[in-house]
Design an enzyme around this catalytic site. Structure first.
Site, mmCIF file in Angstrom:
data_model
loop_
_atom_site.group_PDB
_atom_site.id
_atom_site.type_symbol
_atom_site.label_atom_id
_atom_site.label_comp_id
_atom_site.label_asym_id
_atom_site.label_seq_id
_atom_site.Cartn_x
_atom_site.Cartn_y
_atom_site.Cartn_z
ATOM 1 N N LEU A 1 -88.073 20.535 16.346
ATOM 2 C CA LEU A 1 -87.233 20.904 17.391
ATOM 3 C C LEU A 1 -87.597 22.502 17.607
ATOM 4 O O LEU A 1 -87.802 23.201 16.495
ATOM 5 C CB LEU A 1 -85.805 20.945 16.843
ATOM 6 C CG LEU A 1 -85.181 19.479 16.791
ATOM 7 C CD1 LEU A 1 -83.933 19.424 16.255
ATOM 8 C CD2 LEU A 1 -84.949 18.918 18.331
ATOM 9 N N ASP A 2 -87.637 22.717 18.741
ATOM 10 C CA ASP A 2 -88.073 24.367 19.117
ATOM 11 C C ASP A 2 -87.009 25.472 18.598
ATOM 12 O O ASP A 2 -85.846 24.770 18.102
ATOM 13 C CB ASP A 2 -88.474 24.588 20.443
ATOM 14 C CG ASP A 2 -87.428 24.642 21.540
ATOM 15 O OD1 ASP A 2 -86.311 24.785 21.111
ATOM 16 O OD2 ASP A 2 -87.628 24.139 22.701
ATOM 17 N N LEU A 3 -87.485 26.577 18.531
ATOM 18 C CA LEU A 3 -86.504 27.566 17.863
ATOM 19 C C LEU A 3 -85.140 27.890 18.687
ATOM 20 O O LEU A 3 -84.237 27.832 17.830
ATOM 21 C CB LEU A 3 -87.199 28.975 18.072
ATOM 22 C CG LEU A 3 -86.688 30.163 17.415
ATOM 23 C CD1 LEU A 3 -86.388 30.194 15.977
ATOM 24 C CD2 LEU A 3 -87.315 31.491 17.993
ATOM 25 N N ASP A 4 -84.973 27.576 19.761
ATOM 26 C CA ASP A 4 -83.595 27.523 20.425
ATOM 27 C C ASP A 4 -83.151 26.399 20.465
ATOM 28 O O ASP A 4 -81.863 26.483 20.954
ATOM 29 C CB ASP A 4 -83.993 28.284 21.752
ATOM 30 C CG ASP A 4 -84.384 29.551 21.710
ATOM 31 O OD1 ASP A 4 -84.330 30.421 20.629
ATOM 32 O OD2 ASP A 4 -85.446 30.040 22.628
ATOM 33 N N THR A 5 -83.391 25.329 20.021
ATOM 34 C CA THR A 5 -82.743 24.027 19.996
ATOM 35 C C THR A 5 -82.160 23.676 18.716
ATOM 36 O O THR A 5 -82.751 24.066 17.602
ATOM 37 C CB THR A 5 -83.880 22.929 20.283
ATOM 38 O OG1 THR A 5 -84.436 23.150 21.869
ATOM 39 C CG2 THR A 5 -83.091 21.479 20.649
#
Length: 247
Positions: free
Chosen positions: A109-113
């Site tokens: 999951l990316d940083l902002d998710t």
């Protein structure tokens, strides 16, 4: 008659797949002389190992696979899906220090998710879940930067042309509309990099909030953000048939 290919892996990968630690840690252990192959100390993490013929030892003990561990973490936004960050930012490993053994993320999951992240030391299950051919569904709640009409949501359902090709059909349900934004749920059966965000950008909008709420049949339930729980054998079986009974 065809010759069966030998199961060769790099030494650092052998240690990591055995659940001893990350590949970064494995490289350091090898370079420190803590690993031997067939009685000879090896200091090259990239040396090849034959999994059927070679005898690998760590600190003098035979290398054996750890008990399989499967956990579900509710990853917060602003937390990296990596073992170590040179910039000192928080990672998912800061949240699972009490698991007791090394586990790897199943996908990212990316940083902002935020949302559900599977972690395990069962590499076969991880490979099954992340393999595009498995089509394991993953469901997200999305807040778009504008109100989306039904035609735009239908484009998400039908498939969009992205830079890496046409997306597979997706299940999309409108949750609610506010004055400026649309909140909806989308279920994908593929796992391209930043796929949900790129699909929304193809509609001329951006993602303001993205939360993964379900993987396969496993939902977020009452799990609190920043915490984890173990998967039940039944959940493992539903996620990857044939894996739940094997411990």
């Amino acid at each position: 008659m065809t010759t069966r290919q030998r199961p060769l892996k790099t030494l650092e990968r052998v240690l990591s797949k055995a659940g001893l630690g990350s590949r970064v840690e494995a490289r350091r252990w090898i370079e420190d002389g803590r690993v031997s192959v067939n009685g000879r100390t090896m200091r090259d993490p990239d040396s090849w190992v034959d999994m059927e013929r070679d005898r690998v030892r760590f600190d003098g003990h035979p290398l054996t696979a750890r008990e399989r561990v499967y956990i579900l973490l509710y990853k917060p936004a602003g937390c990296l899906t990596t073992y170590n960050d040179p910039q000192g930012r928080p990672t998912v490993y800061d949240l699972i220090a009490d698991v007791g053994t090394f586990v790897s993320p199943v996908g990212r999951l990316d940083l902002d998710t935020s949302g559900l992240l599977l972690m395990t030391n069962d590499t076969r299950l991880a490979e099954y879940v992340t393999n595009p051919a498995s089509h394991v569904p993953k469901t997200y709640l999305v807040k778009a930067s504008m109100r989306l009409d039904e035609a735009q949501l239908q484009r998400l359902r039908d498939g969009l042309e992205l830079s890496d090709g046409l997306t597979r059909p997706a299940a999309v349900t409108r949750v609610r509309d506010s004055e400026k934004y649309t909140h909806f749920e989308i279920t994908l059966t593929e796992g391209r990099n930043r796929q949900v965000r790129r699909m929304i950008e193809a509609l001329g909008a951006t993602v303001l909030k993205l939360v993964r709420v379900r993987i396969g049949t496993i939902g977020i339930g009452t799990l609190r953000i920043g915490t984890w729980r173990a998967l039940t054998p039944g959940e493992v079986e539903h996620l990857a048939p044939g894996r739940g009974a094997r411990r």
